[in-house]
Design a protein around this motif. Sequence first.
Motif, PDB file in Angstrom:
ATOM      1  N   UNK A  16      42.505 -12.155 116.606  1.00 38.63           N
ATOM      2  CA  UNK A  16      42.582 -11.095 115.594  1.00 38.63           C
ATOM      3  C   UNK A  16      42.082  -9.782 116.171  1.00 38.63           C
ATOM      4  N   UNK A  17      41.006  -9.807 116.942  1.00 35.35           N
ATOM      5  CA  UNK A  17      40.482  -8.590 117.559  1.00 35.35           C
ATOM      6  C   UNK A  17      41.509  -7.957 118.500  1.00 35.35           C
ATOM      7  N   UNK A  21      45.185  -3.926 115.220  1.00 32.16           N
ATOM      8  CA  UNK A  21      45.982  -2.781 114.757  1.00 32.16           C
ATOM      9  C   UNK A  21      47.361  -3.204 114.265  1.00 32.16           C
ATOM     10  N   UNK A  22      48.011  -4.097 115.003  1.00 34.40           N
ATOM     11  CA  UNK A  22      49.342  -4.565 114.588  1.00 34.40           C
ATOM     12  C   UNK A  22      49.276  -5.366 113.283  1.00 34.40           C
ATOM     13  N   UNK A  23      48.250  -6.189 113.162  1.00 32.78           N
ATOM     14  CA  UNK A  23      48.091  -6.995 111.945  1.00 32.78           C
ATOM     15  C   UNK A  23      47.871  -6.089 110.746  1.00 32.78           C
ATOM     16  N   UNK A  24      46.971  -5.133 110.886  1.00 39.10           N
ATOM     17  CA  UNK A  24      46.664  -4.224 109.780  1.00 39.10           C
ATOM     18  C   UNK A  24      47.882  -3.394 109.411  1.00 39.10           C
ATOM     19  N   UNK A  25      48.611  -2.909 110.397  1.00 36.99           N
ATOM     20  CA  UNK A  25      49.810  -2.121 110.113  1.00 36.99           C
ATOM     21  C   UNK A  25      50.824  -2.925 109.299  1.00 36.99           C
ATOM     22  N   UNK A  26      51.050  -4.167 109.692  1.00 36.99           N
ATOM     23  CA  UNK A  26      51.997  -4.997 108.962  1.00 36.99           C
ATOM     24  C   UNK A  26      51.486  -5.322 107.556  1.00 36.99           C
ATOM     25  N   UNK A  27      50.195  -5.576 107.425  1.00 37.68           N
ATOM     26  CA  UNK A  27      49.629  -5.851 106.106  1.00 37.68           C
ATOM     27  C   UNK A  27      49.738  -4.639 105.184  1.00 37.68           C
ATOM     28  N   UNK A  28      49.567  -3.452 105.741  1.00 37.03           N
ATOM     29  CA  UNK A  28      49.718  -2.239 104.933  1.00 37.03           C
ATOM     30  C   UNK A  28      51.152  -2.065 104.465  1.00 37.03           C
ATOM     31  N   UNK A  29      52.096  -2.340 105.343  1.00 37.33           N
ATOM     32  CA  UNK A  29      53.509  -2.252 104.952  1.00 37.33           C
ATOM     33  C   UNK A  29      53.811  -3.262 103.848  1.00 37.33           C
ATOM     34  N   UNK A  42      49.111  -9.828 101.093  1.00 33.19           N
ATOM     35  CA  UNK A  42      48.671  -8.827 102.065  1.00 33.19           C
ATOM     36  C   UNK A  42      47.338  -8.214 101.662  1.00 33.19           C
ATOM     37  N   UNK A  43      47.127  -7.986 100.373  1.00 40.00           N
ATOM     38  CA  UNK A  43      45.837  -7.438  99.927  1.00 40.00           C
ATOM     39  C   UNK A  43      44.704  -8.441 100.153  1.00 40.00           C
ATOM     40  N   UNK A  48      40.151 -10.081 103.745  1.00 36.52           N
ATOM     41  CA  UNK A  48      39.563 -11.017 104.707  1.00 36.52           C
ATOM     42  C   UNK A  48      39.329 -10.363 106.068  1.00 36.52           C
ATOM     43  N   UNK A  49      40.279  -9.546 106.494  1.00 33.41           N
ATOM     44  CA  UNK A  49      40.209  -9.005 107.856  1.00 33.41           C
ATOM     45  C   UNK A  49      39.146  -7.915 107.996  1.00 33.41           C
ATOM     46  N   UNK A  50      38.785  -7.230 106.909  1.00 33.04           N
ATOM     47  CA  UNK A  50      37.783  -6.159 107.041  1.00 33.04           C
ATOM     48  C   UNK A  50      36.354  -6.687 106.996  1.00 33.04           C
TER      49      UNK A  50
END
Length: 82
Positions: A16-17, A21-29, A42-43, A48-50
Amino acid sequence: MAHIWKLIVADPKKTIDEHYDLIVEDLLVQSGSRLWRSREASCLALADIIQGRRYGQVVNLVANFDFFLKKNLCNYFVLHKL
């Protein structure tokens, strides 16, 4: 789902580390998806990721989320001619 993730990936935190950035970008989309299941998932994944992240990473996430939210709202108003 967490158990499946741990079986597939040898070191989940490191993975995950590396791809944060790629994971967060996709989750935001996906948080702006028309499908409620995608938005909900995604929410929950963003929540979980933060956890356990440094302040700088979370601040960037919030700024990006604000951008995606405004973009999706603008698209909604244009689509529905409001």
